[in-house]
Design a protein around this motif. Structure first.
Motif, short mmCIF file in Angstrom:
data_model
loop_
_atom_site.label_atom_id
_atom_site.label_comp_id
_atom_site.label_asym_id
_atom_site.label_seq_id
_atom_site.Cartn_x
_atom_site.Cartn_y
_atom_site.Cartn_z
N ARG A 239 -0.11 1.87 -6.96
CA ARG A 239 0.46 1.09 -5.86
C ARG A 239 0.81 -0.35 -6.21
O ARG A 239 1.63 -0.95 -5.52
CB ARG A 239 -0.52 1.08 -4.68
CG ARG A 239 -0.74 2.44 -4.05
CD ARG A 239 -1.83 2.36 -3.01
NE ARG A 239 -2.15 3.69 -2.48
CZ ARG A 239 -3.18 3.93 -1.68
NH1 ARG A 239 -3.98 2.95 -1.32
NH2 ARG A 239 -3.39 5.16 -1.25
N ARG B 98 -3.69 5.55 -5.31
CA ARG B 98 -4.23 4.20 -5.35
C ARG B 98 -3.91 3.48 -6.68
O ARG B 98 -3.56 2.31 -6.69
CB ARG B 98 -5.75 4.24 -5.14
CG ARG B 98 -6.40 2.88 -5.04
CD ARG B 98 -7.89 3.02 -4.77
NE ARG B 98 -8.13 3.72 -3.52
CZ ARG B 98 -8.17 3.11 -2.34
NH1 ARG B 98 -7.98 1.80 -2.25
NH2 ARG B 98 -8.42 3.80 -1.24
N THR C 125 0.82 -1.21 0.00
CA THR C 125 0.00 0.00 0.00
C THR C 125 0.85 1.26 0.00
O THR C 125 0.62 2.19 -0.77
CB THR C 125 -0.93 0.02 1.22
OG1 THR C 125 -1.74 -1.16 1.21
CG2 THR C 125 -1.83 1.25 1.18
N GLN C 126 1.86 1.28 0.87
CA GLN C 126 2.79 2.41 0.95
C GLN C 126 4.21 1.85 0.86
O GLN C 126 4.88 1.66 1.88
CB GLN C 126 2.59 3.21 2.23
CG GLN C 126 1.31 4.01 2.26
CD GLN C 126 1.26 4.98 3.43
OE1 GLN C 126 2.09 4.98 4.31
NE2 GLN C 126 0.24 5.84 3.43
#
Length: 303
Positions: A271, A268, A128-129
């Motif tokens: 990712r 989003r 996600t990150q």
């Protein structure tokens, strides 16, 4: 210092960096930190650079392209600021890489892939990150020059060089604001030996973050923070290397620079596999790349 570097480099999230910072006395000593650009009023400079994480990454890539072209200019015995230097990026690519009209589309796939190894964008860690590492085989810097290059603000180091894009030393400020909550960024570099009068230099590194307000600052009603960098004993941390394995594609690190952005807040749609999604988004902003780059996905998508 080598052990400390590996702890920082091998961390793949902001939480992991927090644990390292909170458990090491070197980081808790405020004397081991300096304000970025020598200015405690730098918050606005950082926060006003970019409002989107992808263009902020473009700034990093631009700096890597600049560093690579400047290295090759100097290795060819040309002062980048002189009249003998190329007047454009295309002219530089043609001169230094023997590419007709500086158009990398003229290269074969094999030639383009080989050249692309000099600038790499690597994704690791969280899906996600992720952490994003940008590497270049550019000129690199000796530790004592960090403050006047990577860690300076608006010094106009490249304004007289016609074949580069980044002019005002702001490339490191745009991306770090998208690094998690604490804004951690690792910068490391070693000078190309040919550009250091044939003398080997040490591998230097520093950690950038948003300054956490102390109890005393909070009690004094200080409300504005700033960005700072780690410099134990007022010096950039460093150690001796010949080559090290930083997980780069198809090579070991011997000189150049790396920047690692922790827990980077990609949008989003960017990712997942960076070789597809992020590469697509980067291409929306990089209309004409003077040098090819490699985008490498090292996160596990098997599951």
């Amino acid at each position: 210092m080598e052990k400390l570097f590996w702890q920082l480099f091998n961390a793949d999230s902001e939480d992991e960096i927090n644990k390292i910072v909170n458990s090491n006395k070197l980081f808790s000593d405020s004397n081991n930190w300096k304000p970025y650009g020598g200015n405690e009023g730098n918050f606005g400079t950082f926060e006003s650079q970019q409002n989107h994480p992808v263009p902020a990454l473009i700034e990093k890539i631009t700096n890597s392209i600049d560093a690579t072209l400047i290295k090759d200019c100097k290795i060819n015995g040309i002062d980048p600021k002189s009249q003998d230097a190329p007047r454009s990026m295309n002219e530089a690519v043609e001169k230094f890489y023997n590419v007709k009209d500086g158009e990398i589309g003229e290269l074969t796939n094999k030639e383009r892939r080989k050249l692309a190894e000099n600038i790499q964008i690597i994704a690791t860690g969280n899906k996600t990150q992720p952490c994003i590492t940008i590497y270049d085989a550019g000129e690199g810097q000796i530790p004592k020059e960090f403050e006047d290059t990577f860690l300076s603000l608006q010094k106009n180091n490249k304004t007289s060089i016609h074949f580069v894009q980044g002019k005002y030393n702001m490339g490191s400020t745009g991306a770090v604001v998208f690094c998690g909550d604490k804004k951690y960024q690792l910068i490391a570099s070693k000078r190309n030996i040919e550009l250091n009068k044939g003398k080997d230099s040490e591998f230097g590194f520093t950690l950038v973050r948003r300054h956490p307000l102390s109890k005393e600052e909070i009690a004094a009603d200080v409300r504005t923070t700033y960005y700072e960098y780690f410099c134990p004993n007022k010096k950039i941390a460093s150690f001796i290397i010949n080559e090290i394995d930083l997980g780069l594609y198809n090579r070991k690190f011997t000189f150049g620079s790396i920047v690692k952005l922790y827990s980077y807040q990609l949008p989003r749609g960017s990712r997942s596999d960076v070789t597809l999604d992020l590469w697509r988004d980067l291409n929306q902003y990089m209309y004409h790349l003077p040098l090819p780059i490699s985008v490498v996905e090292k996160r596990d998508y098997a599951g």
